[in-house]
Design a protein around this motif. Structure first.
Motif, PDB file in Angstrom:
ATOM      1  N   ASP A 133     -10.048   8.210  -1.141  1.00  6.03           N
ATOM      2  CA  ASP A 133      -9.056   9.223  -0.746  1.00  6.03           C
ATOM      3  C   ASP A 133      -8.592   9.034   0.680  1.00  6.03           C
ATOM      4  O   ASP A 133      -7.946   9.906   1.256  1.00  6.03           O
ATOM      5  CB  ASP A 133      -9.660  10.630  -0.908  1.00  6.03           C
ATOM      6  CG  ASP A 133     -10.780  10.917   0.094  1.00  6.03           C
ATOM      7  OD1 ASP A 133     -11.162  10.006   0.871  1.00  6.03           O
ATOM      8  OD2 ASP A 133     -11.280  12.059   0.118  1.00  6.03           O
ATOM      9  N   TYR A 134      -8.851   7.848   1.259  1.00  5.05           N
ATOM     10  CA  TYR A 134      -8.697   7.668   2.703  1.00  5.05           C
ATOM     11  C   TYR A 134      -7.567   6.744   3.122  1.00  5.05           C
ATOM     12  O   TYR A 134      -7.257   6.642   4.299  1.00  5.05           O
ATOM     13  CB  TYR A 134     -10.006   7.109   3.295  1.00  5.05           C
ATOM     14  CG  TYR A 134     -10.604   5.997   2.469  1.00  5.05           C
ATOM     15  CD1 TYR A 134     -10.096   4.711   2.506  1.00  5.05           C
ATOM     16  CD2 TYR A 134     -11.668   6.248   1.611  1.00  5.05           C
ATOM     17  CE1 TYR A 134     -10.624   3.702   1.734  1.00  5.05           C
ATOM     18  CE2 TYR A 134     -12.212   5.249   0.839  1.00  5.05           C
ATOM     19  CZ  TYR A 134     -11.684   3.977   0.899  1.00  5.05           C
ATOM     20  OH  TYR A 134     -12.215   2.994   0.113  1.00  5.05           O
ATOM     21  N   GLU A 135      -6.941   6.057   2.193  1.00  5.13           N
ATOM     22  CA  GLU A 135      -5.886   5.143   2.631  1.00  5.13           C
ATOM     23  C   GLU A 135      -4.520   5.815   2.676  1.00  5.13           C
ATOM     24  O   GLU A 135      -3.789   5.698   3.647  1.00  5.13           O
ATOM     25  CB  GLU A 135      -5.818   3.904   1.747  1.00  5.13           C
ATOM     26  CG  GLU A 135      -4.770   2.917   2.293  1.00  5.13           C
ATOM     27  CD  GLU A 135      -4.662   1.651   1.487  1.00  5.13           C
ATOM     28  OE1 GLU A 135      -5.034   1.665   0.307  1.00  5.13           O
ATOM     29  OE2 GLU A 135      -4.198   0.654   2.056  1.00  5.13           O
ATOM     30  N   ARG A 136      -4.172   6.526   1.626  1.00  3.40           N
ATOM     31  CA  ARG A 136      -2.883   7.227   1.604  1.00  3.40           C
ATOM     32  C   ARG A 136      -3.157   8.723   1.465  1.00  3.40           C
ATOM     33  O   ARG A 136      -3.578   9.189   0.420  1.00  3.40           O
ATOM     34  CB  ARG A 136      -2.022   6.716   0.448  1.00  3.40           C
ATOM     35  CG  ARG A 136      -1.443   5.339   0.713  1.00  3.40           C
ATOM     36  CD  ARG A 136      -0.299   5.063  -0.251  1.00  3.40           C
ATOM     37  NE  ARG A 136      -0.775   4.812  -1.601  1.00  3.40           N
ATOM     38  CZ  ARG A 136      -0.045   5.000  -2.697  1.00  3.40           C
ATOM     39  NH1 ARG A 136       1.178   5.485  -2.592  1.00  3.40           N
ATOM     40  NH2 ARG A 136      -0.525   4.726  -3.882  1.00  3.40           N
ATOM     41  N   TYR A 137      -2.905   9.430   2.522  1.00  3.28           N
ATOM     42  CA  TYR A 137      -3.173  10.870   2.517  1.00  3.28           C
ATOM     43  C   TYR A 137      -2.483  11.520   3.697  1.00  3.28           C
ATOM     44  O   TYR A 137      -2.007  10.859   4.615  1.00  3.28           O
ATOM     45  CB  TYR A 137      -4.683  11.140   2.589  1.00  3.28           C
ATOM     46  CG  TYR A 137      -5.304  10.777   3.917  1.00  3.28           C
ATOM     47  CD1 TYR A 137      -5.434  11.735   4.930  1.00  3.28           C
ATOM     48  CD2 TYR A 137      -5.742   9.477   4.182  1.00  3.28           C
ATOM     49  CE1 TYR A 137      -5.991  11.408   6.164  1.00  3.28           C
ATOM     50  CE2 TYR A 137      -6.289   9.146   5.415  1.00  3.28           C
ATOM     51  CZ  TYR A 137      -6.421  10.113   6.393  1.00  3.28           C
ATOM     52  OH  TYR A 137      -6.963   9.787   7.610  1.00  3.28           O
ATOM     53  N   PHE A 138      -2.405  12.839   3.660  1.00  2.00           N
ATOM     54  CA  PHE A 138      -2.006  13.593   4.845  1.00  2.00           C
ATOM     55  C   PHE A 138      -2.870  14.849   4.894  1.00  2.00           C
ATOM     56  O   PHE A 138      -3.467  15.260   3.889  1.00  2.00           O
ATOM     57  CB  PHE A 138      -0.510  13.942   4.831  1.00  2.00           C
ATOM     58  CG  PHE A 138      -0.088  14.895   3.754  1.00  2.00           C
ATOM     59  CD1 PHE A 138      -0.158  16.276   3.934  1.00  2.00           C
ATOM     60  CD2 PHE A 138       0.410  14.417   2.542  1.00  2.00           C
ATOM     61  CE1 PHE A 138       0.253  17.159   2.946  1.00  2.00           C
ATOM     62  CE2 PHE A 138       0.823  15.299   1.544  1.00  2.00           C
ATOM     63  CZ  PHE A 138       0.738  16.670   1.745  1.00  2.00           C
ATOM     64  N   ILE A 146       3.214  10.972  -1.258  1.00  2.01           N
ATOM     65  CA  ILE A 146       2.139  10.570  -0.343  1.00  2.01           C
ATOM     66  C   ILE A 146       2.204   9.068  -0.082  1.00  2.01           C
ATOM     67  O   ILE A 146       2.323   8.257  -0.995  1.00  2.01           O
ATOM     68  CB  ILE A 146       0.764  10.968  -0.909  1.00  2.01           C
ATOM     69  CG1 ILE A 146       0.676  12.501  -1.003  1.00  2.01           C
ATOM     70  CG2 ILE A 146      -0.364  10.429  -0.037  1.00  2.01           C
ATOM     71  CD1 ILE A 146      -0.592  13.021  -1.636  1.00  2.01           C
ATOM     72  N   GLY A 147       2.163   8.704   1.189  1.00  9.96           N
ATOM     73  CA  GLY A 147       2.267   7.311   1.587  1.00  9.96           C
ATOM     74  C   GLY A 147       3.689   6.882   1.879  1.00  9.96           C
ATOM     75  O   GLY A 147       3.936   5.730   2.231  1.00  9.96           O
ATOM     76  N   THR A 148       4.634   7.827   1.744  1.00  7.48           N
ATOM     77  CA  THR A 148       6.039   7.532   2.052  1.00  7.48           C
ATOM     78  C   THR A 148       6.489   8.405   3.218  1.00  7.48           C
ATOM     79  O   THR A 148       5.746   9.253   3.712  1.00  7.48           O
ATOM     80  CB  THR A 148       6.943   7.816   0.839  1.00  7.48           C
ATOM     81  OG1 THR A 148       7.072   9.240   0.673  1.00  7.48           O
ATOM     82  CG2 THR A 148       6.358   7.221  -0.430  1.00  7.48           C
ATOM     83  N   ASP A 149       7.719   8.215   3.620  1.00  7.37           N
ATOM     84  CA  ASP A 149       8.276   9.035   4.699  1.00  7.37           C
ATOM     85  C   ASP A 149       8.565  10.464   4.233  1.00  7.37           C
ATOM     86  O   ASP A 149       8.879  11.333   5.049  1.00  7.37           O
ATOM     87  CB  ASP A 149       9.575   8.401   5.225  1.00  7.37           C
ATOM     88  CG  ASP A 149       9.327   7.073   5.922  1.00  7.37           C
ATOM     89  OD1 ASP A 149       8.200   6.869   6.412  1.00  7.37           O
ATOM     90  OD2 ASP A 149      10.259   6.241   5.956  1.00  7.37           O
TER      91      ASP A 149
END
Length: 349
Positions: free
Chosen positions: A246-251, A125-128
């Motif tokens: 929970d809102y900065e790095r997520y999908f 999470i937060g990566t490609d």
């Protein structure tokens, strides 16, 4: 583990006006740079403001080189690389951070755990490479998580992960520790007013603002895309503040949000109704920045009821927890510290 926090711009602008003053006591210096994979801004007032800030950035570089999971010469990279094989001699700073992490893992019954590295890497999470792993993949990695299998040889300042494939990540600790280190430098140079802002995740307000009032810190609205939308404002002075969300790095997949704060017991993102939390610790507490950083993840993972119970058990520590129902739970006396509460939220207690 990045977290979101915004210092109200009005405060920054007010502080900047000191630079026009002739009094050397009010001499202002500010510098920003990318350190520890995030934007860091340090500001200080006083005759030695520039020296304090410049030395602080050198110290931050040193900490990054010790604590990074990707720099091959770092202590953490070596610990992970030699998991299940051998002890790795580490700097005193790494030993301190790992010991503190284990302490809070025990205190929270494993809600906080720095050995979630294999799970974090699996989700990406937060990566490609972020994705929803299969149940089988998660089950295969869970046996590699467990703070109890961090072996610390304090006499030789060395650490080993007992099982091959284990890995640790100090993302929820290192920035708070770094805040404490910058504060030590500020005190060395007699900085009485200033702002230590490490990547919007760990913040320490030194002294007062231009009007001799407490600093105002805007806490991010956890469900607004507007970067200027705040849940509320908290005033601090000579205190550390940290916030998790929970809102900065997520999908989002199939209408479900998957964020970066992992549950060490399930291998999935924490799913207990908490969307953000904010912790404030009195500056008289030793290691206040590091503890605030650890506690935001710990309290988030514990949930509203147990999280508030933990905060209320700790002297000179306070905070709030925001849930998906837009309810705010506060520790003792913290409600009075929040001003300009956004109309989207209401207090639960």
């Amino acid at each position: 583990m990045k977290k979101f926090m915004y210092v109200l711009l009005a405060c920054v602008f007010v502080v900047s006006s000191f630079s026009a003053c002739g009094n050397s006591k009010n001499k202002y210096y500010e510098k920003s740079n990318i350190v520890m994979d995030t934007a860091v801004t340090l500001s200080a007032f006083g005759p030695n403001a520039k020296e304090a800030v410049d030395e602080s950035f050198k110290r931050l570089d040193e900490i990054e080189k010790m604590a990074s999971t990707t720099i091959e010469t770092s202590d953490i990279y070596k610990i992970n690389n030699f998991s299940g094989k051998a002890y790795v001699k580490v700097h005193p700073e790494i030993l301190k951070m790992v010991k503190a992490s284990v302490q809070y893992s025990k205190l929270s019954n494993g809600a906080f755990d720095i050995t979630t590295g294999p799970i974090i890497n699996l989700w990406g999470i937060g990566t490609d490479n972020e994705r929803l792993p299969s149940v089988e993949e998660i089950k295969a990695k869970l046996p590699l998580v467990g703070y109890e299998r961090i072996s610390i040889n304090e006499a030789e300042s060395s650490i080993m992960l007992k099982d091959a494939g284990m890995s640790i990540d100090l993302g929820g600790v290192a920035k708070g520790f770094a805040t404490d280190e910058v504060l030590k430098i500020y005190k060395k140079y007699n900085i009485e007013n200033g702002l230590i802002n490490l990547g919007t995740s760990s913040l320490y307000a030194v002294g007062k603002n231009k009007e001799n009032k407490d600093w105002s810190v805007g806490i991010k609205h956890p469900r607004s895309e507007d970067s200027n939308a705040f849940l509320g404002v908290v005033k601090i002075s000579n205190e550390a503040l940290s916030t998790s969300g929970d809102y900065e790095r997520y999908f989002i997949k199939d209408n479900k949000r998957y964020h970066h704060i992992m549950d060490p017991k399930t291998g999935y993102p924490v799913d207990n109704g908490v969307v953000s939390d904010t912790i404030v610790i009195n500056g008289d507490i030793e290691d206040n920045g590091m503890i605030a950083d650890i506690l935001t993840t710990t309290v988030f993972s514990l949930g509203a009821e147990k999280g508030i119970e933990l905060l209320d058990s700790m002297p000179q520590v306070s905070g709030e927890i925001t849930t998906s129902e837009n309810k705010i739970y506060t520790s003792q006396n913290f409600k009075e510290r929040i001003t300009d509460l956004n109309k989207d939220f209401k207090y639960a207690n």
